[in-house]
Design a protein around this motif. Structure first.
Motif: not given
Length: 525
Positions: A414-422, A431-449
């Motif tokens: 499970h990954a949690k991220v914070s992103v500064t928006m444009p 998000f959860t994912g198939d491995g820690p890197i995939d979880a981070v990528f999915q969380a980034l998609n979630s944060a940015t929409g």
């Protein structure tokens, strides 16, 4: 009786580098102005004769990049590409005019398949367009290059006719393009010999060749062209370019250098800058170099077989036709640690060709200290990767603030991220994912929409050892537009997150730009 200088010119093959034009047309590559400038300065250190800096009419960003290179990069000829329209030629000139040695490269197809299906035109119109474009370019500069695109699939006699027109109007370089990588060396030789026969004036200008690698023959065809009389080769670092790519600069250069005694030809390239240039282009484009790539692949000078190892240890030339040091692969003696100061870092960077002062040096020093706390020694290759990664000009987009990953073999990571928006402000996603890197990528998609789809993901080590810097390249797709990003860190998840955010920013920006403005469809080479 010819002078030594004339003989040297006759024996020299000019290197026309199209990494920043044809190379950047590779899917997923989108270099910003600062990145293009960095590559152009390195190409100047490499000693290329001509830098084709871009296609100025393609976009305001491409125009600005070509203009910046023309103003700042000294040494090589700076060239801008143009179709045969008045607007294209004018844009090319306005972009390169501030260079000490500006060139306009204009082109039009001479193959019937292109004339009929792409241009929807006639042979007579092609001749008229070629005449007008070269004449217009000649009004701006004496250095005009003309290319009959898709020439190797065109009728020899018609191509010769168009070339004669271009020469009559003042073109000083004629470039024969194997645009789709269709020809074979013996065919190319015969084609060029036919052009020399039909256009005697061709011997008074520089004949150039531009070959693509669709059948794996780009270097072989370029070499055949050189043997047939061409004295300029259009090529790209690491062979990048449209589809299967262009002739590889490092391969054609080292072929001529290694076999110079047999063929009597060479280039003015400083071969010791080849490896560094290859790494820089790979890092900024996100296109990794395959391990068994000739000259610059990591296995190019490696020996696994016991018989080979035994031979090389006794005498290097038993299994090596080139010395690795000639292409810049020798180990650099620069080694810094966590106790090294700002002055030592600046001096080390200056020895590598990086001139940093003020805030840029402070930024590099801060990142260096972070890495030095994790690594016992920071080598020259580590510094090169860090500076390239940290000092690139960020496009206006998303920025990673932080991430957290909870990973276990007993449950999905499970990954949690914070992103500064444009537009400002921050957003968080988990998000959860198939491995820690995939979880981070999915969380980034979630944060940015943004529903970004991962197209490519590669990991490499900058140097050897457990504490080596990891280098991650990512290509993502957003609404049909692709973007590439790179990240460097001793932590692979950190490097991957940095790369993904950069790729996401590029893809979103390109998607919006593509929806707003259509780019030129016809491109030479």
């Amino acid at each position: 009786m010819s002078t030594a200088r004339e003989r040297n010119e006759a024996e020299r093959v000019r290197i026309f580098d199209t990494t920043l034009r044809d190379g950047e047309q590779s899917p997923g590559i989108s270099l910003n102005k600062q990145e293009k400038l960095e590559i152009a300065h390195q190409l100047a250190r490499l000693g290329v004769d001509v830098i084709e800096a871009g296609f100025p009419i393609a976009s305001p960003g491409d125009f600005e990049s070509v203009q910046a290179i023309a103003r700042e990069v000294e040494g090589p000829v700076i060239c801008g590409l143009a179709r045969t329209s008045k607007q294209d030629v004018e844009a090319a000139w306005n972009a390169v005019r501030d260079s000490e040695r500006p060139r306009i490269h204009t082109f039009i197809s001479t193959s019937d398949i292109h004339i009929e299906h792409q241009l929807r035109s006639t042979r007579e119109d092609v001749k008229g367009q070629a005449r007008a474009a070269v004449a217009q370019a000649k009004d701006y500069t004496d250095m005009v290059e003309f290319s009959p695109m898709d020439a190797t699939r065109a009728e020899l006699e018609f191509t010769a006719e168009v070339i004669q027109i271009a020469i009559d109007e003042g073109a000083v370089t004629i470039n024969i393009a194997d645009t789709v990588g269709y020809t074979m060396p013996h065919e190319f030789t015969a084609y060029l010999e036919g052009l020399y026969r039909l256009v005697p004036a061709l011997r008074a200008v520089v004949l150039s060749v531009h070959c693509h690698d669709d059948l794996g023959l780009a270097v072989a065809n370029s070499f055949a062209g050189v043997l047939a009389g061409a004295r300029q080769v259009e090529c790209a670092i690491n062979g990048i370019g449209e589809r299967a790519g262009n002739a590889s600069l490092e391969e054609i250069v080292m072929l001529l250098r290694t076999r110079r005694a047999s063929i009597g030809l060479d280039t003015a390239i400083n071969t010791q800058e080849i490896a560094r240039t290859s790494r820089l282009v790979s890092r900024l484009t996100g296109y990794p170099v395959q391990p068994n790539k000739a000259i610059v692949g990591r296995n190019a000078f490696a020996h696994e077989s016991g018989i080979h190892q035994d031979g090389v240890l006794k005498e290097r030339t038993t299994y090596e036709i080139m010395d690795a040091t000639t292409v810049g692969l020798q180990a650099n003696s620069i080694v810094l640690g966590k106790h090294s100061g700002r002055h030592a870092l600046r001096k080390a960077l200056e020895e590598m060709g990086f001139q940093l002062d003020g805030q840029a040096l402070n930024t590099a020093f801060k990142r260096f200290k972070e890495i030095a706390d994790r690594k016992k020694q920071v080598t020259a290759m580590d510094l090169e990767a860090l500076v390239t990664d940290e000092l690139r000009e960020e496009i206006s987009g998303y920025a990673l603030d932080w991430f957290e990953v909870d990973a276990s073999s007993r449950r999905p990571p499970h990954a949690k991220v914070s992103v500064t928006m444009p537009e400002g402000g921050t957003a968080q996603g988990s998000f959860t994912g198939d491995g820690p890197i995939d979880a981070v990528f999915q969380a980034l998609n979630s944060a940015t929409g943004v529903d970004a789809k991962l197209s490519e993901f590669t990991i490499g080590a900058v140097t050897e050892g457990q504490d080596a810097l990891g280098e991650v390249s990512v290509v993502v797709e957003v609404d049909g537009s692709t973007g590439a990003g790179q990240g460097v860190s001793t932590d692979i998840i950190d490097a991957a997150a940095r790369a993904y955010v950069r790729a996401l920013s590029v893809a979103v920006a390109r998607s919006r730009a593509d929806q707003a403005v259509g780019l030129p469809e016809a491109t030479a080479g």
